[in-house]
Scaffold this active site. Structure first.
Site, PDB file in Angstrom:
ATOM      1  N   TYR A   1    -128.914  42.665  38.516  1.00 30.27           N
ATOM      2  CA  TYR A   1    -129.458  43.974  38.170  1.00 30.27           C
ATOM      3  C   TYR A   1    -130.716  43.857  37.303  1.00 30.27           C
ATOM      4  CZ  TYR A   1    -125.287  46.351  40.028  1.00 30.27           C
ATOM      5  OH  TYR A   1    -124.295  46.842  40.844  1.00 30.27           O
TER       6      TYR A   1
ATOM      7  N   ASP B   1    -114.983  49.238  39.477  1.00 26.18           N
ATOM      8  CA  ASP B   1    -114.617  50.309  40.415  1.00 26.18           C
ATOM      9  C   ASP B   1    -113.284  49.962  41.087  1.00 26.18           C
ATOM     10  OD1 ASP B   1    -117.095  51.552  39.874  1.00 26.18           O
ATOM     11  OD2 ASP B   1    -117.324  52.211  41.940  1.00 26.18           O
TER      12      ASP B   1
ATOM     13  N   LYS C   1    -118.840  32.754  40.396  1.00 30.61           N
ATOM     14  CA  LYS C   1    -118.848  32.190  41.749  1.00 30.61           C
ATOM     15  C   LYS C   1    -119.700  30.917  41.696  1.00 30.61           C
ATOM     16  CE  LYS C   1    -117.848  32.469  46.172  1.00 30.61           C
ATOM     17  NZ  LYS C   1    -116.486  32.206  46.671  1.00 30.61           N
TER      18      LYS C   1
ATOM     19  N   ASP D   1    -114.154  36.208  44.146  1.00 28.40           N
ATOM     20  CA  ASP D   1    -113.462  36.689  45.355  1.00 28.40           C
ATOM     21  C   ASP D   1    -111.946  36.674  45.147  1.00 28.40           C
ATOM     22  OD1 ASP D   1    -113.928  33.962  45.259  1.00 28.40           O
ATOM     23  OD2 ASP D   1    -114.509  33.746  47.350  1.00 28.40           O
TER      24      ASP D   1
HETATM   25 MG    MG Z   1    -120.832  51.201  39.273  1.00 29.92          MG
END
Ligand code: MG
Ligand code: NAI
Length: 337
Positions: free
Chosen positions: A121, A234, A167, A206
């Site tokens: 991000y 989420d 990862k 994962d």
């Molecule tokens: Mg979000």
């Protein structure tokens, strides 16, 4: 009086913000709320999604409450800009089950500590002849400071297990740095008296996504990079009643911005049915950040009662109340507490 910048945003952002303010206004003379604009409607009014004035106000406040914004491709992200400008390097996302709320698990209480300043991000993307590329920036400094904060949060919350999620088997360099920074800090902290009892371990992202569904109790505090933290939170919301339930705290060394995990939910915006819980819980996190622990607890208890009674709840919780009716019910209980 605390100076609070309020950024309602777009979609259900203003609806849940109004609900949270309605509840907070029950504490007289505690807050001086000042509204500022950001997001897509702000872009249409001013030509920018995040005016300098909004950033300045947030910088000069004791804390900021942020609803949600609609992000349109090509526009600057208001929330990511605010996180950067205020150096809010940690995003704390508690995933908790609440009585009365239909959940996959009804005894969860884990915390996702998401690195909030870099990773995928970072906003460094460009088009190439073949398509596009994004830069995944991982620094030792940011990785170490988020790990330290995860240890501190673990002790604060009486937790005994801290899991780093990455990862590094594929993202060998970037997550290699994150993972090494984690273990370096873990070695330091494990040697300290207060932190010695914390068990530390690591899980690939994962597998973490699967364990979160099949055996979330193996996690108490998860620390991870920006995108993974966003996705896992989420997923966590899905375990405890949905996105209407999960708050977040964006924390830096000297500022804090509090917002629900959910976005502007255009599918339900304008109907007055958004669940205000995530926003009210974000206000609780703000109260804790301001040192108002008692008020935070009182407000959380009031909300618990409303959730448990299931009389004034929004449709996502199986009820038929509006956002404001639910907020009013919380306010009444808060005032009685
Ligand atoms: Mg979000
Ligand atoms: P979303 O979180 O807005 O909605 C996902 C689903 O959850 C929708 O079905 C929505 O109705 C439901 N939902 C969300 N909050 C709810 C609430 N309080 N009560 C009841 N149901 C709720 O995510 P989506 O649809 O992917 O994104 C919509 C917009 O929000 C996009 O423009 C996105 O970029 C933006 N967004 C903004 C964020 C922010 O401001 N921090 C964070 C995430 C998305």
């Amino acid at each position: 009086m605390y100076k609070i910048t309020v950024i309602p945003g777009d979609g259900i952002g203003p609806e849940v913000t109004k609900a949270a303010l309605h509840v907070l206004e029950a504490a007289p003379n505690k807050f001086d709320f000042k509204e500022a604009s950001a997001g897509n409607s702000c872009y249409h009014d001013t030509g920018t999604t995040i005016p300098d004035e909004t950033i300045e106000m947030a910088k000069n406040s004791d804390a900021t409450l942020f609803g949600a914004v609609t992000t349109v491709p090509g526009q600057k992200s208001a929330i990511i800009t605010l996180r950067k400008e205020l150096d809010l390097y940690a995003n704390l996302r508690p995933i908790k089950s609440y009585p009365g709320v239909e959940s996959v698990y009804n005894d969860l209480d884990l915390l996702i500590v998401r690195e909030n300043s870099e990773g995928l991000y970072s906003g460094i993307e460009e088009y190439t002849d073949e398509g596009a590329t994004a830069l995944r920036v991982i620094t030792r400094k940011a990785s170490e400071r988020i790990t330290k904060l995860a240890f501190i949060e673990a002790v604060k919350r009486g937790k005994t297990r801290l899991t780093v999620v990455h990862k590094a088997n594929v993202l060998k360099k970037t997550d290699g740095v994150f993972r090494e920074a984690f273990w370096k800090v873990a070695d330091e902290y494990k040697a300290k008296d207060d932190y010695g009892d914390i068990e530390v371990n690591e899980v690939y992202v994962d597998a973490a996504a699967m364990f979160l569904v099949t055996n979330p109790h193996r996690f108490q505090i998860m620390v991870t990079t920006n995108l993974f933290g966003d996705i896992l939170s989420d997923e966590g919301a899905g375990l405890v009643g949905g996105l209407g339930m999960v708050p977040s705290a964006n924390i830096g060394d000297d500022n804090g911005l509090f917002e629900p995990v959910h976005g502007s939910a255009p599918d339900i915006a304008g109907k007055g049915v958004a669940n205000p819980t995530a926003m009210i819980l974000s206000a609780c996190l703000m109260l804790q950040f301001l040192g108002e622990h008692q008020e935070s607890l009182k407000l959380e208890q009031a909300l618990f009662k409303v959730l448990k009674e299931r009389v004034f709840t929004t449709p996502d919780l199986g009820g038929n109340s509006t956002t404001l009716q639910m907020a009013q019910a919380v306010r009444e209980k808060y005032e009685k507490n």
